[in-house]
Design a protein around this motif. Structure first.
Motif, mmCIF file in Angstrom:
data_model
loop_
_atom_site.group_PDB
_atom_site.id
_atom_site.type_symbol
_atom_site.label_atom_id
_atom_site.label_comp_id
_atom_site.label_asym_id
_atom_site.label_seq_id
_atom_site.Cartn_x
_atom_site.Cartn_y
_atom_site.Cartn_z
ATOM 1 N N TRP A 27 -28.341 -133.047 -35.220
ATOM 2 C CA TRP A 27 -27.985 -131.777 -34.878
ATOM 3 C C TRP A 27 -26.690 -131.732 -34.014
ATOM 4 N N SER A 28 -26.402 -132.987 -33.534
ATOM 5 C CA SER A 28 -25.135 -133.048 -32.840
ATOM 6 C C SER A 28 -23.864 -132.793 -33.775
ATOM 7 N N LEU A 29 -23.891 -133.446 -35.074
ATOM 8 C CA LEU A 29 -23.068 -133.220 -35.907
ATOM 9 C C LEU A 29 -22.689 -132.060 -36.432
ATOM 10 N N ALA A 30 -24.047 -131.344 -36.554
ATOM 11 C CA ALA A 30 -24.146 -129.867 -37.186
ATOM 12 C C ALA A 30 -23.499 -128.973 -36.011
ATOM 13 N N LEU A 42 -20.540 -122.109 -45.060
ATOM 14 C CA LEU A 42 -20.572 -123.142 -44.565
ATOM 15 C C LEU A 42 -21.093 -123.437 -43.100
ATOM 16 N N LEU A 43 -20.910 -122.052 -42.235
ATOM 17 C CA LEU A 43 -21.566 -121.926 -40.957
ATOM 18 C C LEU A 43 -23.171 -121.849 -41.017
ATOM 19 N N PHE A 44 -23.455 -121.267 -41.787
ATOM 20 C CA PHE A 44 -25.129 -121.123 -42.096
ATOM 21 C C PHE A 44 -25.481 -122.303 -42.622
ATOM 22 N N GLY A 45 -25.003 -123.276 -43.384
ATOM 23 C CA GLY A 45 -25.312 -124.450 -43.746
ATOM 24 C C GLY A 45 -25.242 -125.252 -42.498
ATOM 25 N N ALA A 46 -24.457 -125.370 -41.748
ATOM 26 C CA ALA A 46 -24.335 -126.194 -40.554
ATOM 27 C C ALA A 46 -25.561 -125.707 -39.476
ATOM 28 N N LEU A 48 -28.507 -124.679 -40.484
ATOM 29 C CA LEU A 48 -29.710 -125.074 -41.164
ATOM 30 C C LEU A 48 -29.811 -126.570 -41.104
ATOM 31 N N LEU A 49 -28.577 -127.373 -40.926
ATOM 32 C CA LEU A 49 -28.766 -128.962 -40.504
ATOM 33 C C LEU A 49 -28.990 -128.996 -39.173
ATOM 34 N N LEU A 50 -28.433 -128.205 -38.294
ATOM 35 C CA LEU A 50 -28.981 -128.239 -36.857
ATOM 36 C C LEU A 50 -30.558 -127.981 -36.701
ATOM 37 N N GLY A 51 -31.124 -127.007 -37.357
ATOM 38 C CA GLY A 51 -32.536 -126.741 -37.230
ATOM 39 C C GLY A 51 -33.299 -128.066 -37.748
ATOM 40 N N ALA A 52 -32.777 -128.621 -39.032
ATOM 41 C CA ALA A 52 -33.515 -129.928 -39.418
ATOM 42 C C ALA A 52 -33.519 -131.091 -38.401
ATOM 43 N N GLY A 53 -32.220 -131.058 -37.771
ATOM 44 C CA GLY A 53 -32.335 -132.437 -36.794
ATOM 45 C C GLY A 53 -33.124 -131.984 -35.642
#
Length: 355
Positions: A27-30, A42-46, A48-53
């Motif tokens: 989530w830090s990298l996102a 790309l922003l939406f994908g970031a 989603l990765l934040l939520g996954a972390g």
């Protein structure tokens, strides 16, 4: 990832501290990449990765606490976790307001991502400090098979905790999402006034949480039952948040802000103990998965509170009804914790009984 049980399965199956570290890294990298990327996809994908972390955070907290911290000390431990989750938005609002004015939103995301990554260094040293071949309680093999999702869903107390958490989170997301807008639109605050009061509100919640968590632990250590102490604290806290009801109808800004602060303090009292209840009920065998399901249901309130408040305030051109809804939902949550959740003691799982 929480509702499908994936986050809880990871916390129960692998070392919770390692899973937590990987989650924070993701989530830090996102967050960092959000300040660099362009374009909706790309922003939406970031995000989603934040939520996954983030999804593994609370399941890992509960797995560690249920395994390593005595039940009578979990009020303060969980209060410190919750205080961190409130101080974070407070500092984010404070410094974010300054950065937005000076360098724009992209740099704010970059700074926040780098600061979060910096946390991994000291935490990694703590994780690696454990001697190889000597597992901590959270790494030790469980006493029996971990209960599945269906077995957890078969417990009445689980549903009381799920919906009680949803109601409490509705109030929290209402404050988190709409308090700044309300202060600017309805109370005429400028950006700096809004930032100062919002920051004060979050610090008030954090302070009340720590004090209530410490007090509840002291009462249990002095002989009072966990059921009486933990349930009384969460029910009293959520019930008292209803002082927010008249805020939108009070004309005097000082009175309105005083009521808002009182509601924030009351929410802080509630937030100090509800995870301690969950960790005691689930026990080490099911702490990760139960927490995963509960937090998944609870965070659906983020969708509900944001959407309902937006629709209501837009159609009525006022926040009065939105404040009323938030107060009534909080009161419903108090009923869930008080009446649906049973005695605060570890439930008996089928696998544990066979063992």
């Amino acid at each position: 990832l929480q509702l499908c049980g994936a986050a809880g399965w990871l916390a129960d199956r692998y070392r919770a501290d390692v899973v937590l570290a990987w989650g924070v890294a993701l989530w830090s990298l996102a967050t960092l990449s959000t300040g660099v990327l362009s374009g909706f996809t790309l922003l939406f994908g970031a995000r989603l990765l934040l939520g996954a972390g983030e999804s593994v955070a609370y399941p890992c907290y509960s797995r560690i606490f249920a395994s390593e911290i005595p039940a009578a000390n979990r009020g303060l431990a969980n209060a410190l976790i919750d205080a961190g989750s409130k101080v974070g938005p407070a500092l984010g609002t404070l410094f974010g307001g300054m950065l937005l004015e000076r360098v724009g939103w992209r740099m704010f995301f970059i700074v926040l991502g780098l600061a979060s990554l910096a946390w991994l260094a000291p935490f990694g040293r703590l994780v690696l400090r454990a001697k190889p071949g000597e597992p901590t309680p959270q790494q030790a093999p469980p006493a029996g098979p971990s209960p599945g999702t269906l077995e957890i869903l078969g417990k009445r107390s689980a549903w009381g905790a799920f919906f009680g958490h949803f109601c409490g989170n509705y109030f929290w997301y209402f404050l988190l999402t709409w308090l700044p807008t309300y202060l600017v639109r309805e109370r005429g605050f400028d950006l700096q006034q809004m930032v100062r009061f919002t920051t004060l509100s979050f610090f008030a919640i954090a302070s009340a949480t720590v004090l209530a968590g410490w007090t509840s632990d002291r009462l249990i250590l002095r002989g009072m039952t966990p059921t009486r102490v933990r349930k009384s604290v969460v029910v009293l806290g959520l019930s008292c948040t209803t002082v927010i009801l008249p805020v939108a109808m009070v004309r005097d800004n000082r009175v309105a802000l005083g009521l808002l602060l009182a509601a924030c303090v009351s929410f802080g009292v509630y937030a100090s103990n509800h995870w301690a209840i969950t960790q005691t009920l689930s026990g080490p065998l099911a702490a990760g998965r139960w927490t995963s399901l509960q937090n998944g249901v609870g965070n659906l309130a983020g969708v509900a509170a944001s959407w309902i408040t937006g629709v209501v305030s837009d159609r009525t051109h006022s926040f009065a009804l939105a404040f009323a809804v938030a107060g009534c939902v909080a009161l419903s949550g108090a009923a869930m914790w008080g009446l649906v959740v049973g005695r605060i003691e570890e439930v008996e799982w089928k696998g544990e009984s066979r063992a």
